[in-house]
Design a protein around this motif. Structure first.
Motif, short mmCIF file in Angstrom:
data_model
loop_
_atom_site.label_atom_id
_atom_site.label_comp_id
_atom_site.label_asym_id
_atom_site.label_seq_id
_atom_site.Cartn_x
_atom_site.Cartn_y
_atom_site.Cartn_z
N ALA A 1 -3.25 5.22 4.83
CA ALA A 1 -4.54 4.18 5.33
C ALA A 1 -5.91 4.97 5.36
CB ALA A 1 -4.31 3.51 6.46
N VAL A 2 -5.56 6.26 6.04
CA VAL A 2 -6.96 7.00 6.25
C VAL A 2 -7.26 7.57 4.69
CG1 VAL A 2 -7.85 9.15 7.19
CG2 VAL A 2 -6.16 7.73 8.58
N LYS A 3 -6.26 8.04 4.11
CA LYS A 3 -6.51 8.88 2.88
C LYS A 3 -7.24 7.78 1.94
CE LYS A 3 -5.33 10.36 -1.42
NZ LYS A 3 -5.57 9.53 -2.87
N GLN A 4 -6.78 6.49 1.71
CA GLN A 4 -7.21 5.58 0.90
C GLN A 4 -8.44 4.88 1.33
OE1 GLN A 4 -3.97 2.73 0.62
NE2 GLN A 4 -2.92 3.97 -0.89
N LEU B 1 -13.91 2.79 9.68
CA LEU B 1 -13.03 2.14 10.63
C LEU B 1 -12.10 0.97 10.50
CD1 LEU B 1 -11.79 2.50 13.81
CD2 LEU B 1 -13.68 1.14 14.49
N TRP B 2 -12.98 0.01 9.94
CA TRP B 2 -12.38 -1.42 9.57
C TRP B 2 -11.34 -1.08 8.16
CZ3 TRP B 2 -17.80 -3.72 9.38
CH2 TRP B 2 -18.36 -3.87 10.68
N SER B 3 -11.67 -0.38 7.32
CA SER B 3 -11.16 0.04 6.30
C SER B 3 -9.69 0.58 6.80
CB SER B 3 -11.76 0.84 5.30
OG SER B 3 -10.77 1.14 4.27
N ALA C 1 -8.14 0.09 9.56
CA ALA C 1 -7.34 -0.83 10.27
C ALA C 1 -6.77 -1.98 9.27
CB ALA C 1 -8.10 -1.39 11.23
N LYS C 2 -7.31 -2.38 8.37
CA LYS C 2 -7.02 -3.44 7.26
C LYS C 2 -5.80 -2.77 6.53
CE LYS C 2 -10.42 -6.89 5.98
NZ LYS C 2 -10.95 -7.20 4.98
N ARG C 3 -6.11 -1.58 5.88
CA ARG C 3 -5.05 -0.94 4.97
C ARG C 3 -3.87 -0.88 5.80
NH1 ARG C 3 -7.20 1.07 0.20
NH2 ARG C 3 -9.37 1.15 0.13
N LEU C 4 -3.80 -0.22 7.07
CA LEU C 4 -2.79 -0.10 7.92
C LEU C 4 -2.12 -1.25 8.19
CD1 LEU C 4 -0.84 1.80 9.20
CD2 LEU C 4 -2.42 1.57 11.47
N GLN C 5 -2.75 -2.54 8.51
CA GLN C 5 -2.38 -3.99 8.72
C GLN C 5 -1.43 -4.28 7.42
OE1 GLN C 5 -2.32 -6.06 11.90
NE2 GLN C 5 -0.72 -6.36 10.47
N THR C 6 -2.08 -4.22 6.17
CA THR C 6 -1.39 -4.51 4.91
C THR C 6 -0.02 -3.85 4.92
OG1 THR C 6 -3.52 -5.01 4.07
CG2 THR C 6 -2.04 -4.90 2.75
#
Ligand code: BTN
Length: 267
Positions: free
Chosen positions: A95-98, A176-178, A180-185
């Motif tokens: 999620a962080v990398k992407q 930050l939002w990105s 969180a969103k990617r991790l949720q997905t």
């Protein structure tokens, strides 16, 4: 800026509660004592300054006030056995990398879950899990991303920030939002039993995924290539003589060239 559109993933995710603090000891410690509301699927606490920001082992995490992202995400994954903890670690690092990819090329994941820009560290994570029997009840993914800091004073060997890479400051919240969103997905995919794409993307994103490089273990330095990262999180290295050896975290270290700021390329 790379070609991928930032707009969609930079909108604030809806099912997640964001708590912004001016100052806290550690966002991980804050979330350990936090009780989420019933409809809160994920909680993100981010702070402008941590008085006791914790890194891996006994390390302190350096972050200048108001410059970077220091945050922790509390989630309650379903369908993850205690033995599969490493899958969550993969998802968090990915999620962080992407989320950093749209800003610059050269981002990779250094096993197990640091995020690098070339040979320099741009992000680190500290994961804390709570078990319930043989399953994971909750986990806290504590993430530090160097965003706008330009001078690092701790003895961390190779820090770098997005601002140093890009040559200009970057807004912190959309990043930050990105994450969180990617991790949720990804957690949704795991809950649906579809984790193979996460494992594949993690492996494809690895720092030093190709070629022979220098490592050091308890017996000294050696050259090896990465054969695989197993599902349980062990890294398997192939030595020059073909011998395979599996290591747990802290049993082997990557020998990384030391930071030479004059070699930093600015876009
Ligand atoms: C590392 O040493 O690489 C891990 C660093 C993790 C730092 C983050 S900052 C937000 C969260 N709160 C902490 O105290 N640590 C993590």
């Amino acid at each position: 800026m790379a070609t991928e559109s930032l707009t969609e993933l930079q909108n604030k995710p809806s099912q997640t509660r964001f708590i912004h603090l001016d100052c806290v000891d550690s966002t991980n410690t804050f979330l350990r004592q936090y009780h989420p509301q019933a409809d809160e699927t994920m909680t993100v606490t981010w702070a402008d300054f941590q008085t006791a920001g914790r890194g891996q082992g006994k390390n302190h995490w350096e972050s200048e006030s108001g410059k970077n992202l220091t945050f922790s995400i509390l989630a309650h994954p379903t369908n993850v056995k205690a033995s599969e903890q490493y899958l969550l670690s993969m998802a968090g690092a990915l999620a962080v990398k992407q989320s950093l990819d749209p800003y610059t090329s050269g981002i990779s994941i250094k096993w197990p879950n640091d995020v690098y820009w070339h040979d320099l560290k741009i992000s680190g994570t500290l994961i804390e899990t709570t078990l319930s029997g043989a399953s994971i009840r909750s986990f806290i993914f504590g993430i530090g991303i160097n965003v706008n800091q330009t001078h690092f004073t701790s003895d961390a060997p190779n820090p770098v920030s997005l601002c140093q890479i890009l040559g200009h400051e970057v807004e912190r919240e959309p990043l930050l939002w990105s994450v969180a969103k990617r991790l949720q997905t990804m957690l949704d995919s795991i809950a649906e039993g579809k984790a193979d794409s996460i494992r594949a993307a993690y492996r494809a994103s690895l720092y030093r995924r190709e070629g022979l490089h220098r490592y050091v273990d308890k017996d000294g330095p050696f050259m090896a290539s990465i054969a695989e990262v197993a599902d349980d999180g062990h890294i398997v290295l192939r030595r020059e003589d073909g011998r395979l050896q599996a290591y747990a975290f802290k049993e082997v270290a990557f020998v990384v060239p030391s930071k030479q700021t004059d070699k930093l390329s600015f876009k």
